[in-house]
Structures are given as structure tokens and as C-alpha cells.
Design a protein around this motif. Sequence first.
Motif, PDB file in Angstrom:
ATOM      1  N   ILE A   1      11.765  -9.445  75.826  1.00  0.00           N
ATOM      2  CA  ILE A   1      10.731  -9.089  75.369  1.00  0.00           C
ATOM      3  C   ILE A   1      10.001  -8.158  77.128  1.00  0.00           C
ATOM      4  CG2 ILE A   1       9.349 -10.460  76.055  1.00  0.00           C
ATOM      5  CD1 ILE A   1       7.854  -9.548  73.349  1.00  0.00           C
ATOM      6  N   TRP A   2      10.279  -8.354  78.444  1.00  0.00           N
ATOM      7  CA  TRP A   2       9.520  -7.698  78.659  1.00  0.00           C
ATOM      8  C   TRP A   2      10.625  -7.348  78.840  1.00  0.00           C
ATOM      9  CZ3 TRP A   2       6.797  -8.316  83.293  1.00  0.00           C
ATOM     10  CH2 TRP A   2       6.601  -7.303  84.312  1.00  0.00           C
ATOM     11  N   LYS A   3      12.065  -6.603  78.985  1.00  0.00           N
ATOM     12  CA  LYS A   3      12.401  -5.168  79.193  1.00  0.00           C
ATOM     13  C   LYS A   3      12.132  -4.853  77.977  1.00  0.00           C
ATOM     14  CE  LYS A   3      16.438  -6.600  81.115  1.00  0.00           C
ATOM     15  NZ  LYS A   3      17.670  -7.858  81.646  1.00  0.00           N
ATOM     16  N   LYS A   4      12.186  -5.347  76.582  1.00  0.00           N
ATOM     17  CA  LYS A   4      11.861  -4.161  76.283  1.00  0.00           C
ATOM     18  C   LYS A   4       9.919  -3.267  76.240  1.00  0.00           C
ATOM     19  CE  LYS A   4      12.970  -6.494  71.287  1.00  0.00           C
ATOM     20  NZ  LYS A   4      12.960  -7.630  70.386  1.00  0.00           N
ATOM     21  N   LEU A   5       9.416  -3.951  76.821  1.00  0.00           N
ATOM     22  CA  LEU A   5       7.721  -3.505  76.655  1.00  0.00           C
ATOM     23  C   LEU A   5       8.277  -1.840  77.476  1.00  0.00           C
ATOM     24  CD1 LEU A   5       6.376  -5.982  78.882  1.00  0.00           C
ATOM     25  CD2 LEU A   5       5.426  -4.916  76.545  1.00  0.00           C
ATOM     26  N   SER A   6       9.282  -1.591  77.880  1.00  0.00           N
ATOM     27  CA  SER A   6      10.073  -0.165  78.097  1.00  0.00           C
ATOM     28  C   SER A   6       9.674   0.952  77.255  1.00  0.00           C
ATOM     29  CB  SER A   6      10.655  -0.002  79.313  1.00  0.00           C
ATOM     30  OG  SER A   6      11.911  -0.322  78.362  1.00  0.00           O
ATOM     31  N   LEU A   7      10.410   0.061  75.854  1.00  0.00           N
ATOM     32  CA  LEU A   7       9.780   1.094  74.972  1.00  0.00           C
ATOM     33  C   LEU A   7       9.016   1.595  74.158  1.00  0.00           C
ATOM     34  CD1 LEU A   7      12.222  -0.800  72.272  1.00  0.00           C
ATOM     35  CD2 LEU A   7      12.685   0.961  73.401  1.00  0.00           C
ATOM     36  N   LEU A   8       7.465   1.116  74.740  1.00  0.00           N
ATOM     37  CA  LEU A   8       6.318   1.275  74.908  1.00  0.00           C
ATOM     38  C   LEU A   8       6.046   2.751  75.589  1.00  0.00           C
ATOM     39  CD1 LEU A   8       4.218  -2.164  75.111  1.00  0.00           C
ATOM     40  CD2 LEU A   8       5.119  -0.634  73.101  1.00  0.00           C
ATOM     41  N   PRO A   9       5.293   3.720  74.415  1.00  0.00           N
ATOM     42  CA  PRO A   9       5.012   4.790  75.572  1.00  0.00           C
ATOM     43  C   PRO A   9       3.833   5.372  76.338  1.00  0.00           C
ATOM     44  CG  PRO A   9       3.974   4.859  73.485  1.00  0.00           C
ATOM     45  CD  PRO A   9       4.978   3.383  73.389  1.00  0.00           C
ATOM     46  N   VAL A  10       4.076   5.482  77.101  1.00  0.00           N
ATOM     47  CA  VAL A  10       2.897   6.070  78.662  1.00  0.00           C
ATOM     48  C   VAL A  10       2.413   6.884  77.740  1.00  0.00           C
ATOM     49  CG1 VAL A  10       3.195   6.784  80.471  1.00  0.00           C
ATOM     50  CG2 VAL A  10       5.468   5.425  80.256  1.00  0.00           C
ATOM     51  N   GLU A  11       0.984   6.543  77.865  1.00  0.00           N
ATOM     52  CA  GLU A  11      -0.241   7.101  77.520  1.00  0.00           C
ATOM     53  C   GLU A  11      -0.771   8.460  77.988  1.00  0.00           C
ATOM     54  OE1 GLU A  11      -0.261   3.993  77.933  1.00  0.00           O
ATOM     55  OE2 GLU A  11      -1.042   3.213  75.693  1.00  0.00           O
TER      56      GLU A  11
END
Lengths: 215, 269
Positions: B42-52
Motif C-alpha cells: 500500500i505504501w508503494k501504491k501511494l505513488s499512483l495518487l496524482p500530484v495536485e
Amino acid sequence: MKEQERGETENDQAMKLAPDEDLMLEVRNGAGETLGVLFDRYHAPLFSFYAKLTGDRTLSDDLVQEVFLRILKYRQSYEPGTPFRAWIYQIARNARVDHYRKTPRHITFEPEMVAPVMPKDSAQQSEETELLHRALMQMPEEKREILVLSRFQELRYDEIARLLGCELGTVKTRIHRAIQELRQNFKQLERGLAPREAGPAVVKNIPPRRFGNEV
Amino acid sequence: MKCEEIGELLPDYLQGSLKAEQDNLVEQHIAECGDCREEVAIWKKLSLLPVEQPSAGSRERFEAMLRAYQTGRNDKVTGVERSKRGSVWNWLHSPVGAVAWSAALLVIGIFAGNYFGNRTATRSNSGQDEIAAMHTELANMKQMVVLSMLQQQSASERLQAVSYSRREDQLDPQVMSALVHTLRYDGSVDVRLAALDALSRHGAQPQVHKGVVDALQEQQSPLVQVALIDLMLEWRDPDAAQRLRNFVQTPNLNPTVKQRADWALSKLN
């Protein structure tokens, strides 16, 4: 005239390469326009920090401006040798806390929520991103903040410890707990079970403002 | 190794700051333990979140703030002098003041232009065109004054705005719709009545006509209601009879207003 122009460009280039701390010292000594270089370096990360914390674009824009206004106002309090990144995030955190003091959440206007922009790779991935975003936003702000600082702002743990005013070990423990909570939220969302709402608790969860080193 | 022990190492593992030996320990553990593996995942998946991304105007806003701040600092030096004429200065810095000030400068410009233009007797066509353009610009300025004054907190300023608008023979559509809005929603009866009065001269404009006629049903103040009824009678609005018949059915209608409406109906028929 041409000489002067060339001089300015060289100067501009030098500024673009200068460490944050040197630039901040110039600002401190009265060169307000140098703050523009620091603005270019920091306004996007700060915006993303606020957007992930508050979920509110308009507020995030306002807070970013507030941070730079505070830097101008309190520039004399910048001590030479202070890591600038730590200093600016300290100001950023205080600006947010002060904002919520003045304007408690329940009387603010409907925030313009940040809609996550979906990657177009696959439907499954976008659904996963959506759930992850929701799982993150469901966390109390205090826990979310430590994740945002370490994962998105890429602050080192020792920087975070300094910023939050706690021990390095405490930061690591809190990060681990935050990851666990995020995972729980995410799993519950995946199963279609909405975990308890973070809603009204959010205000209470704003960390107390740290005194000393106040800006 | 237990999950708890791994948990202590995990944050450093995630930032890649573990020594090789400990790094291997964590790797071995997460290969076997589903829970810890999911935490890493889940930590790695956080990189999927877009950068506002900040709004486009962010940099300009910053620069405006910087300029304002620096001007403010320079002004502090001459602050004593300024404080003597504080109120006038503040007024000139308010939006209304700024617009009024620009309008005043323009008037001076036009008069000066006319004066010198006449004196040197070189009133070419282009000069006249220029004056015409200035007149248009002046009219725009006045309208801006009206529009910005209609937004003011104090009823007397809004009243003044309405009376300014009355001096113009032609109204800008924007001013017209602002006046119609004032007629319908302004908190002060006086301001609403003044707006109605100002609009009464522009009944030929369909936009005004409709706005005024529509306002009847929403008005709560008997004074404004009576004034509206009178105006509809004066305009001989084709729908007036029908609208008034509906209007007199309104429950709890003020008796005087009802009487007036009945009287207007009798005149219309």
C-alpha cells in the motif's frame, strides 16, 4: 545596456542554482524579489501538501500564498544555518493550524474538493486509485499528515521529527501505524464497507501548534 | 522474526535506508507474511495518487502580494504624512474610489482636450473621433462606478449608485441587470424603490420590462408592491391584467395593496 542584461541573466542563473538557505538569507537582508525563486521551488510541493491534507483546492491556494506572506513578514526570524525546507514546512503547518483556529471547518463554505485525476492505464487501476484516495482522506489529518510528509513531500524522518517536535523513533512508529490504518481503510473500502467517517473528528485531530521556533 | 520487530524496521526499509543485512531480513519476512507484504504494497501504491497542481494564477498572485508588500514597506517611511489625509487616501484606494478617480481624470482629460483642441483650431475628424471614444470610455467608467457601488454594504451608498444610474439616458445591459437584481433582492426597501424608479424610464427594454413585471410576485414590501402595480398600469403591460388577477389571489395580501391591485385591474379592463 547589453552588458547589463547579460549580467542579469548570469545573476539569474546563479540564483537558480543557489541553495535555498543562501536565497533566504538574501530575502532576510531585504531582497524581497529573491523570494520568487523560492516560490518557484516550493509552491507546487506546498500546494500538494495542503491539497492532500485538506482536500480543498481553494483553501490550499490561499494557504500557499499565506506561507510566502509569512516568510516576508517574519524573514528576520530566519536564523542562518536553519535548513530552509524544515523552516518553510514549519510555517506551512502553523498557517494551517491558524486557519482552522480562525475558521472552524463547519462554517467554511463547501470546499472545492480535489478530484483525483485518474491515470488512464486501465479501469481497474483507476478504481484502485480512487479507493486509495478515499482511504487516505478517511484518515484523521494528523495521521494523514505524517504519511503525506514522508511519502509525497519526501521529507526524511529526521526532518519530520524536527518538524513535529518528537523523537525519531516516534516518527517511525507513527508512520508504521498510519500505514496500518491506511491499509485497513483500503481493505474495508475494497470490501464495500465504509469505515467510520472521519468527518467531524477532523478538527480535533489537528495537532497542537508547537511553540518555540514560532513563525 | 515477528511482525512487530519487522514493523520497527519497516519505515526505514521503505525509505531504503536499512543496512543490507536488515534489508534481507525484511525481504524474507514479507515473502512469508501476507499482512506485512500488504503494508509494503500500500505504501508503494501511494505513488499512483496524482500530484495536485496549483492554480494557474498562483504565481501572479504571489507577485501581486510581493509588490503590495514592498510598496507597503516603502510607504511606511512616508506614513506620517499620509496619516493626515488618511480617510481621503483610503477612499481613493477603495475600489469605488479608484474607479471614480479614474473617471475624474478622464473628465479632466476630455475637458483639457476640448479646450486645447478649440484653442489651436485643429479639430480634425480624427480628433473628434478621439473625443467620441473618450466619451464612450467615460460612460463605461460611470457604469463601473454604479456596478461597484451597488455591491457596497451600506444602503446609502447603494442608493447613491442607483441615483447615479438615473443620470444616464442609455443604460449598459450589465447595469440594467444589476438594477433589476437590486429591485428583486436588495435588503433595503428604499434602495428597491429607487431601483424601480430608475428602471421605470427604461420600460421599452424587454430585459427591464420582464424583470420589473416578474418582481411583483416576489416583493414582500407593500410600498414596493404598490409602486410595481402603478408602473405596470402605466406601461399597459399586455400580461398585466392576468398577472394582477393572479397576484390578488396571494394569501395574506396587505389590504391596501389588494385595493390598489383591484383598482389597477378595473382601469386595465
